[in-house]
Scaffold this motif. Structure first.
Motif: not given
Length: 85
Positions: A25-48
């Motif tokens: 469960k913790n591993g899945l939680k970390v994977q989801v958190e990483i995926a969300w961070k990747d999405v946030e990073i991509q959104q910031l790149k798009d804004q830039l």
């Protein structure tokens, strides 16, 4: 020692039943958190990128305005020179 075997058995029981262990469960939680961070990073790149595009557009407008102003000045100077000839 007995508690260690008991938890080990519980872990194996969970695996045998197809359930998720705490570690899984913790591993899945970390994977989801990483995926969300990747999405946030991509959104910031798009804004830039969009800001860079807007900056380039504004630079072109400024350059165009400068060129138009220079041409007006050149025409005014040429007219003044022609008037004094």
């Amino acid at each position: 020692m007995i508690s260690l075997m008991k938890s080990s058995t519980t872990y194996k029981d969970k695996q045998a039943q197809g359930g998720q262990t705490l570690l899984e469960k913790n591993g899945l939680k970390v994977q989801v958190e990483i995926a969300w961070k990747d999405v946030e990073i991509q959104q910031l790149k798009d804004q830039l990128y969009l800001r860079d595009v807007e900056i380039q557009r504004l630079k072109k407008i400024i350059d165009s305005d400068k060129n138009a102003g220079i041409q007006r000045l050149e025409k005014t100077i040429q007219s003044a020179n022609d008037a004094y000839k």
